[in-house]
Design an enzyme around this catalytic site. Structure first.
Site, mmCIF file in Angstrom:
data_model
loop_
_atom_site.group_PDB
_atom_site.id
_atom_site.type_symbol
_atom_site.label_atom_id
_atom_site.label_comp_id
_atom_site.label_asym_id
_atom_site.label_seq_id
_atom_site.Cartn_x
_atom_site.Cartn_y
_atom_site.Cartn_z
ATOM 1 N N GLU A 81 0.854 -1.185 0.000
ATOM 2 C CA GLU A 81 0.000 0.000 0.000
ATOM 3 C C GLU A 81 0.890 1.236 0.000
ATOM 4 O OE1 GLU A 81 -2.299 3.165 0.237
ATOM 5 O OE2 GLU A 81 -3.052 1.170 -0.330
ATOM 6 N N ALA A 96 -21.027 4.375 1.285
ATOM 7 C CA ALA A 96 -21.206 3.277 2.245
ATOM 8 C C ALA A 96 -22.439 2.434 1.957
ATOM 9 C CB ALA A 96 -21.259 3.833 3.671
ATOM 10 N N ILE A 97 -22.785 2.309 0.681
ATOM 11 C CA ILE A 97 -24.001 1.600 0.278
ATOM 12 C C ILE A 97 -23.652 0.235 -0.312
ATOM 13 C CG2 ILE A 97 -25.919 1.611 -1.378
ATOM 14 C CD1 ILE A 97 -25.849 4.662 -1.224
ATOM 15 N N HIS A 144 -25.224 -1.772 -2.878
ATOM 16 C CA HIS A 144 -26.233 -1.583 -3.916
ATOM 17 C C HIS A 144 -26.982 -2.885 -4.205
ATOM 18 C CE1 HIS A 144 -25.194 2.522 -5.253
ATOM 19 N NE2 HIS A 144 -23.956 2.200 -4.885
ATOM 20 N N VAL A 200 4.605 1.322 -5.408
ATOM 21 C CA VAL A 200 5.296 0.608 -6.483
ATOM 22 C C VAL A 200 5.669 1.625 -7.553
ATOM 23 C CG1 VAL A 200 5.085 -1.141 -8.274
ATOM 24 C CG2 VAL A 200 4.086 -1.541 -6.005
ATOM 25 N N SER A 248 -18.163 2.649 -8.170
ATOM 26 C CA SER A 248 -19.468 2.150 -7.746
ATOM 27 C C SER A 248 -20.041 1.225 -8.815
ATOM 28 C CB SER A 248 -20.410 3.330 -7.521
ATOM 29 O OG SER A 248 -21.688 2.878 -7.130
ATOM 30 N N CYS A 250 -13.187 9.829 23.574
ATOM 31 C CA CYS A 250 -14.075 10.570 22.664
ATOM 32 C C CYS A 250 -15.477 10.597 23.253
ATOM 33 C CB CYS A 250 -14.087 9.893 21.285
ATOM 34 S SG CYS A 250 -15.256 10.619 20.121
ATOM 35 N N CYS A 282 -18.190 12.282 22.147
ATOM 36 C CA CYS A 282 -19.272 12.237 21.153
ATOM 37 C C CYS A 282 -19.640 10.806 20.780
ATOM 38 C CB CYS A 282 -18.866 12.997 19.889
ATOM 39 S SG CYS A 282 -18.545 14.746 20.118
#
Length: 484
Positions: free
Chosen positions: A33, A48-49, A51, A174, A340, A402, A404
């Site tokens: 990576e 974040a679906i 489909h 790479v 997508s 955190c 929240c």
């Protein structure tokens, strides 16, 4: 020099899914990576679906792998301890003449093998989604649609792959690929040279560049940026389903997408850009999102926006996933143009690529493969009794970092210590949600940085937001010059 049977390039959801599925075979595997962490490209910044599979052209790779991947999510997310909800999708027409287009989408979906599709009339539609614009006329109901946390899924794939022996090399871009006279692939990186019998190219927006290094079968990727708003959890119950707008001559519109974490995503735009790594948000782009989103949600609470973001997706010239082993580059496997529904297709793409590689290499099954990846127990999801037990096991569960998102010190330490663990503040955010809430890390950032420095045994001055030079602190703030 590093030697592996298989090298995967790219730590997005498809690369990590492929790594995990390849670990089912008795092979030595490495994933390279280019950035400091997995899930740093389009896999972290999308809608974040999961489909349903009604949209892609019948017979296309997008259609085939979307529908196959969609059906795998219950098993995959259970094995990897990742939140998933089959909340359903609605494709809404706000025009009286939209019914034929909805029926055409239904026919296309049925041709793709999508089950349960139905047309809802206005009364049924508004009864199901009362906050939808009352001008809505009809909708395609897609029960197979779902939502998942894309970065948690990617990290979980990576952790399970590492648990099963895959080696991960981060900060390892790479820079060149060639084929040795002995038939092995040779990959040059700043971390050293890697050789491999097979290479899997999952490099997202840069995947065509790698293909074009090794094959005369050239490809081109267009970088397409999408911008989003995030709405606070106070509005988590505003919509149950993911709301799509029926495409018209004015464009595809934008989505209203609930998330598994309780926020709502609004967007995206779709702008072709020259810089494949340009993830800026723009005033003009966000203004378009706002204008178009109000067609679906007239009462859109703009004061409840907690942040914005942008993702860049990889659009191939074929308008389809390019899954190929070029004739002049044997054992170089491409996954190009995975935009997508790439997240939805990822489980199936990982399975397909792994099986293709294993077959070509004559690999045998790995009898020690373990598909189960336990997640980090989340304090915010525990009952009071579970919280007491967690604190008894680990007192760091009593220390809220955190406020929240109710993320504890124990969770942050675990996120750093786990396989392919967090090295940056953004890495902590994606693994625990610390800093993703209403205040956007206004409270928890200092303690998060302290924990990173402590766990990684580095000075706080070296802690970064997302790797590279994205440091929060400079030594000159502490009375000395940089570098002293």
């Amino acid at each position: 020099m590093y030697h592996y049977d298989v090298v995967i390039i790219g730590g997005g959801v498809v690369g990590c899914a492929t790594a995990r599925e390849l670990a089912r075979f008795s092979l030595s595997i490495a994933l390279l990576e280019k950035t400091e962490d997995v899930c740093n490209g389009q896999s972290k910044a999308n809608t974040a679906i999961v489909h349903g599979g009604y949209d892609a052209a019948p017979g296309s790779n997008k259609a085939k792998f979307n529908v196959r991947g969609n059906g795998m999510f219950e098993r995959i997310t259970e094995e990897l301890s990742v939140p998933f909800s089959r909340n359903g999708s609605l494709v809404v027409s706000f025009e009286e003449g939209g019914l034929p287009a909805l029926e055409e989408l239904k026919r296309r979906g049925e041709a793709n093998g999508v089950r349960g599709l139905a047309i809802l009339g206005r009364e049924a539609l508004l009864g199901r989604e009362p906050n939808l614009n009352p001008a809505a006329q009809a909708a395609l109901d897609v029960p197979a649609g779902g939502i998942v946390c894309p970065y948690e899924l990617t990290v979980a794939y990576a952790e399970n792959a590492a648990q099963n022996g895959v080696a991960f090399f981060r900060d390892t871009p790479v820079t060149a690929i060639s084929r040795n006279t002995d038939g092995l692939w040779r990959l040059a990186t700043p971390a050293g040279t890697f050789t491999a019998r097979a290479v899997v190219n999952c490099a997202g927006v840069h995947s065509a560049e790698l293909n074009n290094m090794v094959s005369e079968e050239k490809h081109h990727i267009t970088a397409r940026r999408g911008e989003y708003y995030i709405v606070d959890k106070n509005y988590r119950d505003a919509f149950r389903s993911t709301i799509f707008q029926l495409p018209t001559k004015m464009g595809k519109g934008v989505l209203i997408a609930p998330t598994v974490d309780g926020t709502i995503l609004v967007g995206p735009t779709a702008d072709d850009i020259p810089d494949k790594d340009d993830t800026r948000t723009t005033a003009a782009g966000l203004a378009r999102v706002l204008e178009r989103a109000k067609l679906s949600w007239p009462a859109l609470p703009t004061r409840a926006f907690i942040t914005t973001y942008a993702g860049v997706r990889a659009h191939a010239e074929t308008d389809d996933f390019v899954l190929s082993e070029p004739a002049d580059a044997p054992l170089f496997f491409n996954a190009l143009g995975v935009e997508s529904p790439g997240l939805s297709a990822a489980p199936a793409l990982g399975e397909y690529l792994a099986e293709a590689v294993a077959e070509r290499l004559g690999a045998k099954p790995n009898p020690a493969f373990d598909p189960i990846r336990p997640g980090i127990p989340k304090f915010r999801e525990m009952t009071d009794a579970e919280r007491e037990a967690a604190i008894a096991r680990d007192p760091d569960y009593a220390k809220i970092v955190c406020r929240c998102e109710l993320v504890t010190e124990a969770e942050i330490r675990a996120a750093i210590r786990r396989p392919v663990g967090a090295r940056t503040v953004d890495g902590i955010k994606r693994r625990t949600r610390a800093g993703m809430g209403r205040c956007q890390a206004g409270f928890c950032l200092p303690r998060t940085m302290e924990l990173l420095a402590e766990e990684l045994a580095v000075p706080e001055l070296s802690v970064t937001k997302c790797g590279g030079e994205s440091r929060y602190l400079e030594s000159s703030l502490f009375g000395s010059k940089a570098g002293e």
